[in-house]
Design a protein around this motif. Structure first.
Motif, PDB file in Angstrom:
ATOM      1  N   ILE A 198       0.835  -1.198   0.000  1.00  0.00           N
ATOM      2  CA  ILE A 198       0.000   0.000   0.000  1.00  0.00           C
ATOM      3  C   ILE A 198       0.870   1.248   0.000  1.00  0.00           C
ATOM      4  N   LEU A 199       1.922   1.210   0.798  1.00  0.00           N
ATOM      5  CA  LEU A 199       2.839   2.349   0.873  1.00  0.00           C
ATOM      6  C   LEU A 199       3.524   2.593  -0.462  1.00  0.00           C
ATOM      7  N   LEU A 200       3.936   1.517  -1.139  1.00  0.00           N
ATOM      8  CA  LEU A 200       4.595   1.655  -2.436  1.00  0.00           C
ATOM      9  C   LEU A 200       3.667   2.323  -3.442  1.00  0.00           C
ATOM     10  N   ILE A 201       2.425   1.873  -3.459  1.00  0.00           N
ATOM     11  CA  ILE A 201       1.447   2.472  -4.375  1.00  0.00           C
ATOM     12  C   ILE A 201       1.209   3.929  -4.015  1.00  0.00           C
ATOM     13  N   LEU A 202       1.158   4.210  -2.717  1.00  0.00           N
ATOM     14  CA  LEU A 202       0.968   5.588  -2.276  1.00  0.00           C
ATOM     15  C   LEU A 202       2.104   6.476  -2.758  1.00  0.00           C
ATOM     16  N   ALA A 203       3.336   6.000  -2.629  1.00  0.00           N
ATOM     17  CA  ALA A 203       4.494   6.797  -3.047  1.00  0.00           C
ATOM     18  C   ALA A 203       4.490   7.026  -4.554  1.00  0.00           C
ATOM     19  N   VAL A 204       4.173   5.984  -5.329  1.00  0.00           N
ATOM     20  CA  VAL A 204       4.149   6.120  -6.789  1.00  0.00           C
ATOM     21  C   VAL A 204       3.082   7.120  -7.214  1.00  0.00           C
ATOM     22  N   CYS A 205       1.955   7.115  -6.521  1.00  0.00           N
ATOM     23  CA  CYS A 205       0.854   7.999  -6.891  1.00  0.00           C
ATOM     24  C   CYS A 205       1.044   9.428  -6.396  1.00  0.00           C
ATOM     25  N   TRP A 206       1.739   9.598  -5.274  1.00  0.00           N
ATOM     26  CA  TRP A 206       1.814  10.917  -4.657  1.00  0.00           C
ATOM     27  C   TRP A 206       3.103  11.683  -4.931  1.00  0.00           C
ATOM     28  N   LEU A 207       4.216  11.009  -5.102  1.00  0.00           N
ATOM     29  CA  LEU A 207       5.478  11.729  -5.300  1.00  0.00           C
ATOM     30  C   LEU A 207       5.476  12.632  -6.537  1.00  0.00           C
ATOM     31  N   PRO A 208       4.903  12.217  -7.677  1.00  0.00           N
ATOM     32  CA  PRO A 208       4.856  13.151  -8.814  1.00  0.00           C
ATOM     33  C   PRO A 208       4.078  14.420  -8.504  1.00  0.00           C
ATOM     34  N   VAL A 209       2.935  14.276  -7.821  1.00  0.00           N
ATOM     35  CA  VAL A 209       2.126  15.445  -7.491  1.00  0.00           C
ATOM     36  C   VAL A 209       2.874  16.376  -6.546  1.00  0.00           C
ATOM     37  N   LEU A 210       3.472  15.800  -5.501  1.00  0.00           N
ATOM     38  CA  LEU A 210       4.204  16.617  -4.536  1.00  0.00           C
ATOM     39  C   LEU A 210       5.422  17.289  -5.179  1.00  0.00           C
ATOM     40  N   SER A 211       6.032  16.599  -6.125  1.00  0.00           N
ATOM     41  CA  SER A 211       7.185  17.189  -6.820  1.00  0.00           C
ATOM     42  C   SER A 211       6.770  18.426  -7.614  1.00  0.00           C
ATOM     43  N   PHE A 212       5.655  18.333  -8.330  1.00  0.00           N
ATOM     44  CA  PHE A 212       5.163  19.492  -9.081  1.00  0.00           C
ATOM     45  C   PHE A 212       4.815  20.647  -8.147  1.00  0.00           C
ATOM     46  N   MET A 213       4.250  20.338  -6.984  1.00  0.00           N
ATOM     47  CA  MET A 213       3.902  21.394  -6.030  1.00  0.00           C
ATOM     48  C   MET A 213       5.140  22.107  -5.516  1.00  0.00           C
ATOM     49  N   MET A 214       6.185  21.348  -5.228  1.00  0.00           N
ATOM     50  CA  MET A 214       7.417  21.973  -4.769  1.00  0.00           C
ATOM     51  C   MET A 214       8.047  22.824  -5.866  1.00  0.00           C
ATOM     52  N   VAL A 215       7.974  22.356  -7.112  1.00  0.00           N
ATOM     53  CA  VAL A 215       8.512  23.133  -8.228  1.00  0.00           C
ATOM     54  C   VAL A 215       7.712  24.412  -8.413  1.00  0.00           C
ATOM     55  N   ASP A 216       6.395  24.316  -8.232  1.00  0.00           N
ATOM     56  CA  ASP A 216       5.532  25.492  -8.396  1.00  0.00           C
ATOM     57  C   ASP A 216       5.875  26.578  -7.387  1.00  0.00           C
ATOM     58  N   VAL A 217       6.347  26.179  -6.219  1.00  0.00           N
ATOM     59  CA  VAL A 217       6.711  27.157  -5.186  1.00  0.00           C
ATOM     60  C   VAL A 217       7.982  27.917  -5.567  1.00  0.00           C
ATOM     61  N   THR A 218       8.876  27.252  -6.278  1.00  0.00           N
ATOM     62  CA  THR A 218      10.201  27.839  -6.544  1.00  0.00           C
ATOM     63  C   THR A 218      10.311  28.493  -7.917  1.00  0.00           C
ATOM     64  N   VAL A 219       9.657  27.918  -8.939  1.00  0.00           N
ATOM     65  CA  VAL A 219       9.763  28.471 -10.293  1.00  0.00           C
ATOM     66  C   VAL A 219       8.362  28.615 -10.886  1.00  0.00           C
ATOM     67  N   ILE A 220       8.305  29.266 -12.048  1.00  0.00           N
ATOM     68  CA  ILE A 220       7.033  29.444 -12.750  1.00  0.00           C
ATOM     69  C   ILE A 220       6.836  28.289 -13.717  1.00  0.00           C
TER      70      ILE A 220
END
Length: 362
Positions: free
Chosen positions: A253-275
């Motif tokens: 379950i954790l593996l699936i959670l990481a695969v599904c959530w890490l891309p979204v969280l990565s985009f959010m962090m990028v949105d904070v720093t760059v346009i």
């Protein structure tokens, strides 16, 4: 609420597009693809998690165990996600519905609450497994049913407060006015960074907990591999096999959670720093659907890998079947019901089982 602010270009320069259009970047084919994913995964996720909640609620044995209370919290969060995410996502990206700041932030808060509660419930589940492995002798003393309920209440209170902070005032004055997010209207970059960082910390804690669980379980399994005799040895090996199976289940379950959530969280962090560019925004929209897919997969893992929950599911289905047969028998009269002693005895047993199950639910 549409202002005169403009969307950023590739180099961060302002271009002549109204602010609401900054977020509606999908073309027609992409809208059809995303709507298909949401319209399939949304209802399926809702039905699956409702079924998990019904099975746990119908069983006194499962309701008394903290592990299944945490699973209930996870199923409830995934049920909310199937409703809030599907409706909000389709309204915004498919129908291009323009809401005011309060309505927009309320919808976003519902989605945030659902997914924050889901991740938080997985953390509680990981901690429950950790205590079961590392504090096996004191597990029932450390984690009582009352403490489990208190942990769930605290989780959801914290989740609601954090999720609706933008609605309470931590927001941007306009849809796009620095420092505002290019992914969510009226959302302040500082709040987005705070929420994203919080989710990353929770995911890190879950990973650490499951790594320790698997290490401890495998170590015990290797220690029990030598020659042993006696009833206690057999009982201990059976318990360790069960703990290892549960640890692997929740690790999946954790593996699936990481695969599904890490891309979204990565985009959010990028949105904070760059346009972000339009292409990156479109990729983020598709990555968001992975979160809904994660909520859809979770109940399947419970049904396929959890023997107790699966047994209770079959018992509940048998109860429903017996109740249906009794109802049909009452409407058809007593003539067919009393046709043979064997048939009557079998039907009485089913009726008794159904009555006991209904009483158990009450």
């Amino acid at each position: 609420f549409l202002t005169d602010h403009f969307c950023p270009g590739e180099n961060g320069d302002r271009i002549g597009t109204k602010s609401r259009k900054c977020y509606m970047v999908l073309n027609e084919s992409e809208k059809k693809a995303i709507s298909s994913i949401c319209l399939i995964a949304g209802p399926v996720t809702f039905l699956e998690n409702i079924l998990v909640l019904l099975v746990i609620a119908s069983s006194t044995t499962l309701r008394r165990r903290p592990s299944y209370l945490f699973i209930s919290s996870l199923a409830l969060a995934d049920t909310f996600a199937s409703c809030f995410f599907t409706i909000s996502f389709l309204d915004f990206h498919l129908y291009s519905k323009s809401d005011g700041p309060n309505i927009s932030l309320f919808k976003l808060g519902g989605v945030t609450m659902a997914f924050t509660g889901s991740v938080g419930s997985l953390l509680l589940t990981a901690l429950d497994r950790y205590l079961c492995i590392y504090q096996a002798s004191n597990y029932k003393v450390l984690l009582t049913r009352t403490r489990a309920k208190l942990a769930i209440v605290l989780l959801w209170c914290t989740t609601v407060i954090i999720s609706f902070l933008p609605l309470m005032g931590w927001r941007c004055a306009t849809e796009f006015h620095p420092p505002c997010s290019l992914l969510f209207p009226y959302v302040d970059d500082h709040y987005l960074a705070f929420w994203t960082g919080l989710q990353l910390v929770v995911l890190f804690l879950i990973i650490v907990a499951y790594v320790l669980i698997l290490w401890k379980a495998n170590r015990h399994e290797a220690a029990m591999g030598g020659p042993k005799s006696g009833r206690q040895s057999v009982k201990g090996q059976a318990r360790m096999r069960m703990d290892i199976q549960l640890a692997r289940t929740f690790s999946l379950i954790l593996l699936i959670l990481a695969v599904c959530w890490l891309p979204v969280l990565s985009f959010m962090m990028v949105d904070v720093t760059v346009i972000l560019t339009d292409k990156q925004q479109r990729m983020f929209a598709f990555c968001c659907t992975l979160c809904l897919v994660n909520s859809c997969v979770n109940p399947l893992l419970y049904a396929l890998r959890c023997k107790e929950l699966r047994a209770e599911l079959f018992a509940l289905l048998a109860c429903c079947k017996a109740c249906r047969e009794r109802t049909l028998g009452n409407t058809r009269g007593q003539r067919k019901e009393n046709g043979s002693g064997i048939s009557k005895k079998s039907k009485d047993q089913k009726t008794l089982f159904c009555d006991m199950k209904l009483q158990d639910i009450k």
